[in-house]
Design a protein around this motif. Structure first.
Motif, PDB file in Angstrom:
ATOM      1  N   MET A  19       0.722  -1.241  -0.014  1.00 43.57           N
ATOM      2  CA  MET A  19       0.135  -0.073  -0.033  1.00 43.57           C
ATOM      3  C   MET A  19       0.812   1.227   0.004  1.00 43.57           C
ATOM      4  O   MET A  19       1.882   1.241   0.688  1.00 43.57           O
ATOM      5  N   PRO A  20       0.371   2.623  -0.863  1.00 39.09           N
ATOM      6  CA  PRO A  20       1.360   3.566  -0.903  1.00 39.09           C
ATOM      7  C   PRO A  20       1.448   4.103   0.484  1.00 39.09           C
ATOM      8  O   PRO A  20       0.413   4.280   1.357  1.00 39.09           O
ATOM      9  N   ARG A  21       2.682   4.825   0.931  1.00 42.50           N
ATOM     10  CA  ARG A  21       3.027   5.278   2.211  1.00 42.50           C
ATOM     11  C   ARG A  21       2.342   6.811   2.233  1.00 42.50           C
ATOM     12  O   ARG A  21       2.031   7.127   3.329  1.00 42.50           O
ATOM     13  N   GLY A  22       2.618   7.552   1.498  1.00 39.74           N
ATOM     14  CA  GLY A  22       2.061   8.733   1.073  1.00 39.74           C
ATOM     15  C   GLY A  22       0.520   8.990   0.827  1.00 39.74           C
ATOM     16  O   GLY A  22      -0.041   8.204  -0.168  1.00 39.74           O
ATOM     17  N   LYS A  23       0.008  10.349   0.750  1.00 39.39           N
ATOM     18  CA  LYS A  23      -1.293  10.547   0.369  1.00 39.39           C
ATOM     19  C   LYS A  23      -1.270  10.919  -1.238  1.00 39.39           C
ATOM     20  O   LYS A  23      -2.003  10.431  -2.094  1.00 39.39           O
ATOM     21  N   PHE A  24      -0.135  11.591  -1.639  1.00 35.42           N
ATOM     22  CA  PHE A  24      -0.046  12.123  -3.035  1.00 35.42           C
ATOM     23  C   PHE A  24       1.058  11.381  -3.526  1.00 35.42           C
ATOM     24  O   PHE A  24       2.230  11.315  -3.208  1.00 35.42           O
ATOM     25  N   LEU A  25       0.741  10.724  -4.734  1.00 34.56           N
ATOM     26  CA  LEU A  25       1.873   9.876  -5.425  1.00 34.56           C
ATOM     27  C   LEU A  25       1.689  10.220  -7.009  1.00 34.56           C
ATOM     28  O   LEU A  25       0.876  10.418  -7.427  1.00 34.56           O
TER      29      LEU A  25
ATOM     30  N   HIS B  17       3.199   9.165 -11.018  1.00 34.51           N
ATOM     31  CA  HIS B  17       3.021   7.793 -11.667  1.00 34.51           C
ATOM     32  C   HIS B  17       4.169   6.881 -11.307  1.00 34.51           C
ATOM     33  O   HIS B  17       4.185   5.782 -11.835  1.00 34.51           O
ATOM     34  N   LYS B  18       5.096   7.343 -10.826  1.00 40.02           N
ATOM     35  CA  LYS B  18       6.400   6.563 -10.601  1.00 40.02           C
ATOM     36  C   LYS B  18       6.107   5.759  -9.135  1.00 40.02           C
ATOM     37  O   LYS B  18       7.073   5.155  -8.872  1.00 40.02           O
ATOM     38  N   GLY B  19       5.157   6.383  -8.335  1.00 39.35           N
ATOM     39  CA  GLY B  19       5.017   5.651  -7.155  1.00 39.35           C
ATOM     40  C   GLY B  19       5.997   6.399  -6.115  1.00 39.35           C
ATOM     41  O   GLY B  19       5.995   5.771  -5.003  1.00 39.35           O
ATOM     42  N   ARG B  20       6.072   7.646  -6.407  1.00 38.29           N
ATOM     43  CA  ARG B  20       6.939   8.218  -5.278  1.00 38.29           C
ATOM     44  C   ARG B  20       6.219   9.495  -4.851  1.00 38.29           C
ATOM     45  O   ARG B  20       5.502  10.136  -5.722  1.00 38.29           O
ATOM     46  N   ASN B  21       6.428  10.185  -3.816  1.00 36.31           N
ATOM     47  CA  ASN B  21       5.832  11.328  -3.335  1.00 36.31           C
ATOM     48  C   ASN B  21       6.306  12.423  -4.122  1.00 36.31           C
ATOM     49  O   ASN B  21       7.499  12.678  -4.424  1.00 36.31           O
ATOM     50  N   ARG B  22       5.454  13.569  -4.318  1.00 35.27           N
ATOM     51  CA  ARG B  22       5.384  14.587  -4.875  1.00 35.27           C
ATOM     52  C   ARG B  22       6.482  15.537  -3.829  1.00 35.27           C
ATOM     53  O   ARG B  22       6.151  15.572  -2.787  1.00 35.27           O
ATOM     54  N   LYS B  23       7.642  16.322  -4.368  1.00 39.28           N
ATOM     55  CA  LYS B  23       8.345  17.047  -3.556  1.00 39.28           C
ATOM     56  C   LYS B  23       8.196  18.507  -4.240  1.00 39.28           C
ATOM     57  O   LYS B  23       8.384  18.772  -5.278  1.00 39.28           O
ATOM     58  N   PHE B  24       7.665  19.573  -3.668  1.00 41.77           N
ATOM     59  CA  PHE B  24       7.810  21.011  -4.025  1.00 41.77           C
ATOM     60  C   PHE B  24       8.565  21.818  -3.477  1.00 41.77           C
ATOM     61  O   PHE B  24       8.925  21.709  -2.010  1.00 41.77           O
ATOM     62  N   THR B  25       9.267  22.542  -4.038  1.00 47.67           N
ATOM     63  CA  THR B  25      10.120  23.721  -3.484  1.00 47.67           C
ATOM     64  C   THR B  25       9.289  24.942  -3.008  1.00 47.67           C
ATOM     65  O   THR B  25       8.353  25.290  -3.712  1.00 47.67           O
ATOM     66  N   ASN B  26       9.937  25.334  -1.929  1.00 47.91           N
ATOM     67  CA  ASN B  26       9.299  26.610  -1.317  1.00 47.91           C
ATOM     68  C   ASN B  26       9.443  28.004  -2.056  1.00 47.91           C
ATOM     69  O   ASN B  26      10.549  28.039  -2.700  1.00 47.91           O
ATOM     70  N   PRO B  27       8.530  28.638  -2.277  1.00 52.10           N
ATOM     71  CA  PRO B  27       8.677  29.845  -3.265  1.00 52.10           C
ATOM     72  C   PRO B  27      10.119  30.900  -2.555  1.00 52.10           C
ATOM     73  O   PRO B  27      10.771  31.282  -3.144  1.00 52.10           O
ATOM     74  N   GLU B  28       9.880  30.808  -1.039  1.00 51.44           N
ATOM     75  CA  GLU B  28      11.298  31.447  -0.345  1.00 51.44           C
ATOM     76  C   GLU B  28      12.591  30.929  -0.723  1.00 51.44           C
ATOM     77  O   GLU B  28      13.430  31.762  -1.169  1.00 51.44           O
TER      78      GLU B  28
END
Length: 174
Positions: free
Chosen positions: A1-7, A9-20
């Motif tokens: 089962m996936p670990r994170g809520k948002f995955l 298509h490669k099955g990894r979590n999304r990472k977003f860079t902060n605007p700061e």
């Protein structure tokens, strides 16, 4: 089962860079460029020029637009004309109309020529056939004349038979 809520298509979590963080990185890049410009060592590497274009400062963009793109490798030293490269040129409407009028019609392919010749030949044959000038037309006309003659003879025979029947039936009726 996936670990994170948002995955993705490669099955990894999304990472977003902060605007700061993005803003801070942009400021650091600008500082590096300023220091190099003050030292008189203006950088010409492609990586830093790409970073300058991506930074969004208006002064950097206007200066990079004035300078032509730096050629990579030997292409800057040798001018090569690519015959496959089509340069779009603006055409005037008057010259375009003249060229359209002056251009000859494209030549027909072998198959198209043969098809046209076949159609012309068929039309010419039909014309000769209608005039009775071909062998087939002559044989058809001879056959028709024979059929007409046979029909006329049959009609005469029927008429004679009819008259003989009437002649036989009249004396019997008297």
């Amino acid at each position: 089962m996936p670990r994170g809520k948002f995955l993705n298509h490669k099955g990894r979590n999304r990472k977003f860079t902060n605007p700061e963080e993005l803003e801070e990185q942009r400021k650091q890049d600008e500082e590096k460029r300023r220091r190099k410009a003050q030292q008189g060592d203006v950088s010409g590497s492609d990586d830093e020029e790409a970073a300058a274009k991506g930074s969004g400062s208006d002064s950097d963009e206007s200066s990079s637009e004035d300078e032509p793109g730096k050629a990579k490798g030997v292409s800057g030293l040798i001018e090569v004309e690519n015959p496959n490269r089509v340069v779009k040129k603006a055409k005037k409407l008057s010259t375009l109309n003249e060229t359209i009028k002056d251009t000859p019609k494209p030549e027909l392919s072998r198959r198209e020529r043969e098809e046209l010749e076949r159609q012309r030949g068929a039309a010419a044959y039909q014309k000769l056939h209608a005039a009775g000038a071909t062998e087939e037309a002559r044989s058809d006309l001879a056959r028709l004349a024979l059929v007409r003659q046979q029909r006329e003879e049959a009609a005469k025979r029927r008429e004679l038979e009819k008259q003989t029947k009437e002649a036989k039936s009249k004396p019997a009726a008297r």
